[in-house]
Design an enzyme around this catalytic site. Structure first.
Site, PDB file in Angstrom:
ATOM      1  N   SER A   1      59.500  38.952  71.624  1.00 47.77           N
ATOM      2  CA  SER A   1      58.202  39.325  71.753  1.00 47.77           C
ATOM      3  C   SER A   1      57.301  38.786  72.834  1.00 47.77           C
ATOM      4  O   SER A   1      57.723  38.977  73.943  1.00 47.77           O
ATOM      5  CB  SER A   1      57.561  39.471  70.555  1.00 47.77           C
ATOM      6  OG  SER A   1      56.346  40.324  70.600  1.00 47.77           O
TER       7      SER A   1
ATOM      8  N   ASP B   1      63.025  42.815  72.575  1.00 43.77           N
ATOM      9  CA  ASP B   1      61.863  43.694  72.420  1.00 43.77           C
ATOM     10  C   ASP B   1      60.473  42.976  73.124  1.00 43.77           C
ATOM     11  O   ASP B   1      59.577  42.492  72.491  1.00 43.77           O
ATOM     12  CB  ASP B   1      61.533  44.063  70.943  1.00 43.77           C
ATOM     13  CG  ASP B   1      60.635  45.457  71.041  1.00 43.77           C
ATOM     14  OD1 ASP B   1      61.035  46.249  71.949  1.00 43.77           O
ATOM     15  OD2 ASP B   1      59.953  45.695  70.134  1.00 43.77           O
TER      16      ASP B   1
ATOM     17  N   ARG C   1      54.452  39.072  83.947  1.00 44.91           N
ATOM     18  CA  ARG C   1      55.286  39.266  82.870  1.00 44.91           C
ATOM     19  C   ARG C   1      56.903  38.937  83.428  1.00 44.91           C
ATOM     20  O   ARG C   1      57.135  38.487  84.302  1.00 44.91           O
ATOM     21  CB  ARG C   1      55.089  40.983  82.532  1.00 44.91           C
ATOM     22  CG  ARG C   1      55.621  41.715  83.673  1.00 44.91           C
ATOM     23  CD  ARG C   1      55.583  43.227  83.239  1.00 44.91           C
ATOM     24  NE  ARG C   1      55.791  43.984  84.583  1.00 44.91           N
ATOM     25  CZ  ARG C   1      56.825  44.158  85.398  1.00 44.91           C
ATOM     26  NH1 ARG C   1      58.154  43.615  85.098  1.00 44.91           N
ATOM     27  NH2 ARG C   1      56.774  45.035  86.512  1.00 44.91           N
TER      28      ARG C   1
ATOM     29  N   ASP D   1      60.781  39.615  84.435  1.00 42.88           N
ATOM     30  CA  ASP D   1      61.049  40.834  85.551  1.00 42.88           C
ATOM     31  C   ASP D   1      62.725  40.113  85.829  1.00 42.88           C
ATOM     32  O   ASP D   1      62.717  38.775  85.567  1.00 42.88           O
ATOM     33  CB  ASP D   1      60.299  40.761  86.482  1.00 42.88           C
ATOM     34  CG  ASP D   1      60.352  39.751  87.796  1.00 42.88           C
ATOM     35  OD1 ASP D   1      61.176  39.937  88.751  1.00 42.88           O
ATOM     36  OD2 ASP D   1      59.595  38.703  87.602  1.00 42.88           O
TER      37      ASP D   1
ATOM     38  N   ASP E   1      63.410  36.462  87.384  1.00 37.58           N
ATOM     39  CA  ASP E   1      63.185  35.278  86.510  1.00 37.58           C
ATOM     40  C   ASP E   1      64.382  34.599  86.143  1.00 37.58           C
ATOM     41  O   ASP E   1      64.134  33.427  85.896  1.00 37.58           O
ATOM     42  CB  ASP E   1      62.251  35.649  85.240  1.00 37.58           C
ATOM     43  CG  ASP E   1      60.863  36.181  85.629  1.00 37.58           C
ATOM     44  OD1 ASP E   1      60.461  35.760  86.715  1.00 37.58           O
ATOM     45  OD2 ASP E   1      60.330  36.987  84.967  1.00 37.58           O
TER      46      ASP E   1
ATOM     47  N   HIS F   1      59.908  46.667  65.490  1.00 46.91           N
ATOM     48  CA  HIS F   1      59.641  45.532  66.481  1.00 46.91           C
ATOM     49  C   HIS F   1      60.617  44.496  66.048  1.00 46.91           C
ATOM     50  O   HIS F   1      61.395  44.079  66.915  1.00 46.91           O
ATOM     51  CB  HIS F   1      58.105  44.963  66.437  1.00 46.91           C
ATOM     52  CG  HIS F   1      57.750  44.190  67.787  1.00 46.91           C
ATOM     53  ND1 HIS F   1      58.389  44.446  68.884  1.00 46.91           N
ATOM     54  CD2 HIS F   1      57.320  42.926  67.702  1.00 46.91           C
ATOM     55  CE1 HIS F   1      57.699  43.257  69.769  1.00 46.91           C
ATOM     56  NE2 HIS F   1      57.141  42.310  68.836  1.00 46.91           N
TER      57      HIS F   1
END
Length: 449
Positions: free
Chosen positions: A154, A178, A192, A194, A197, A248
């Site tokens: 998460s 997730d 965020r 991607d 990374d 989730h």
């Protein structure tokens, strides 16, 4: 040799009373908020039951921490209640079973435990800076960045992304379970996770229509059951907390089953989940000659092919209950009927008294004269050997005369068990809404294409 290692472990590990545990907070602390503190809990095969907090500045003094071994860091996400994740002990043990490694559980519960989600999101940058500085010190002392694997859950997935970006994408692998969607969906790559990374980024989606991220984030993105609603999860708000978190959390439980090898989640590159269910993407043509991707720890067989292709979407289905396995067959049939018919198909496989069923009902299929139709039959159990097949065409016709279907050819191809025989049957007459059973026969060479 094993006895010697065990004795050494006893000498250098702490008694159970001195084990360092994951931070456990109560609701009051979550309500008033917590100040960020990042704790690194070290586990190895020598101390699976007793976590050791690792000093950020003096980790070389810990004899259990071996910089020559691979290091996997597990990063949790938002913790609104402050309780430790229920899956931490499980993932530690399953990772240790894969190979000899350092396992670091990144405990940032003080910072993630807050009723204000915005505060936890803000803290992800500081957590990432803390982890990045630690990994940099590891490298300075001889560790290889390519041997570092970050597993983020998460919000933890984006933390892993920020770490990877700080280290210029030289981290070996990031696995994202997730990744969080709120406040991240629609943001640019620098804000965020991607694909740049890490050398390899694999992502599992299970709740992209609510708490998860909607969109691709890795070199390969696995979409379980389409990436949104998971079988077995509540469909109404009256189920309480589970309604909000079940989809989730399913990403973690699927990954645990994959690590435990209780299920082999084979995924298929495809443009959409509906195309996958239609049986249009069941041969992994784009990856040949390497095999189809499999969710889990081992990625060496297909990783390079996926990285070469760029961002790849893959799909697979699961059952509703642990271990979430599905057994898949490609179904090819040729029908002969004078008029076009519409309906769904139900197939049953029999072995002794055992019967399993697959319903191809995600859409209404069209059956025409001399037309080949391909479908994907998914069963919740594996059954072998198959002694009998039952098939039923279900149409909307309930009061009129019963129409007949002439099935010129039926072939079932097992997808996960390629060593098993194909199941065929030729030239049979079916009546709509009536189940018909027959024994499979060997497939004729002239009908295999």
């Amino acid at each position: 040799c094993n006895v010697f290692k065990f004795l050494i472990a006893l000498l250098i590990s702490k008694p159970s009373s001195e084990c360092d545990n994951f931070t456990d907070l109560d609701f009051r602390e979550c309500f008033i908020g917590t100040n960020l503190y990042v704790k690194l809990l070290l586990y190895t095969r020598a101390n699976l039951d007793c976590g050791q907090e690792l000093s950020h500045n003096n980790f070389l003094a810990q004899p259990l921490f071996n910089l020559t071994l691979p290091t996997t860091m597990v990063i949790h996400g938002y913790r609104p209640t402050g309780a430790p994740p229920i899956w931490v002990d499980h993932i530690v043990r399953l990772l240790a079973a894969q190979e000899d490694m350092n396992i670091l559980v990144v405990d940032w519960n003080r910072g993630a435990a807050n009723l204000n989600y915005f505060t936890a999101v803000t803290n992800t940058r500081s957590v990432a800076a803390n982890i990045s500085a630690f990994i940099q010190k590891m490298q300075d002392n001889g560790a290889s960045l390519s041997s570092v694997h970050l597993i983020g859950v998460s919000l933890g997935a984006h933390v892993a992304g920020f770490v990877g970006a700080t280290l210029k994408g030289k981290i070996g692998r990031i696995t994202a379970l997730d990744p969080a969607g709120p406040l991240f969906t629609g943001t640019p790559p620098g804000e965020r996770l991607d694909p740049t990374d890490a050398q390899f980024v694999d992502v599992l989606h299970t709740d992209m229509d609510a708490l998860g991220y909607k969109g691709s984030l890795g070199h390969i993105d696995f979409y379980a059951n389409g990436g949104a609603d998971q079988p077995g999860c509540p469909k109404t708000i009256f189920s309480g907390k589970s309604y909000f978190v079940c989809d989730h959390q399913r990403s973690v439980f699927l990954f645990l089953c994959a690590l435990n090898k209780t299920c082999k989640f084979t995924a298929y590159p495809c443009s959409s989940y509906n195309d996958f269910l239609d049986g249009r993407c069941l041969q992994c043509e784009s990856l040949r000659p390497v095999p189809c991707p499999v969710l889990g720890y081992e990625v060496s067989e297909w990783r390079d092919a996926v990285v070469r292709l760029g961002q790849t979407k893959t799909y697979f289905s699961t059952s509703a209950e642990p271990p979430f396995c599905k057994t898949n067959y490609r179904v090819d049939m040729v029908t002969w009927n004078q008029f076009t018919r519409w309906g769904i198909v139900v197939i049953k496989l029999h072995s002794g008294k055992k019967v399993i069923e697959a319903r191809m009902d995600h859409k209404v299929f069209r059956f025409e004269q001399y037309t080949a139709t391909r479908m994907l039959a998914q069963f919740d159990e594996d059954l072998h050997p198959v002694q009998k097949i039952s098939i039923r065409f279900i149409t909307g016709n309930m009061i009129g005369p019963k129409y007949k279907f002439r099935l010129l050819r039926l072939r079932l191809t097992p997808l996960e068990n390629s060593d098993r025989p194909l199941l065929c049957r030729y030239d049979i007459i079916l009546e709509e809404n009536i189940e018909m059973s027959f024994r499979p026969m060997p497939c004729e060479e002239s009908h295999l294409n």
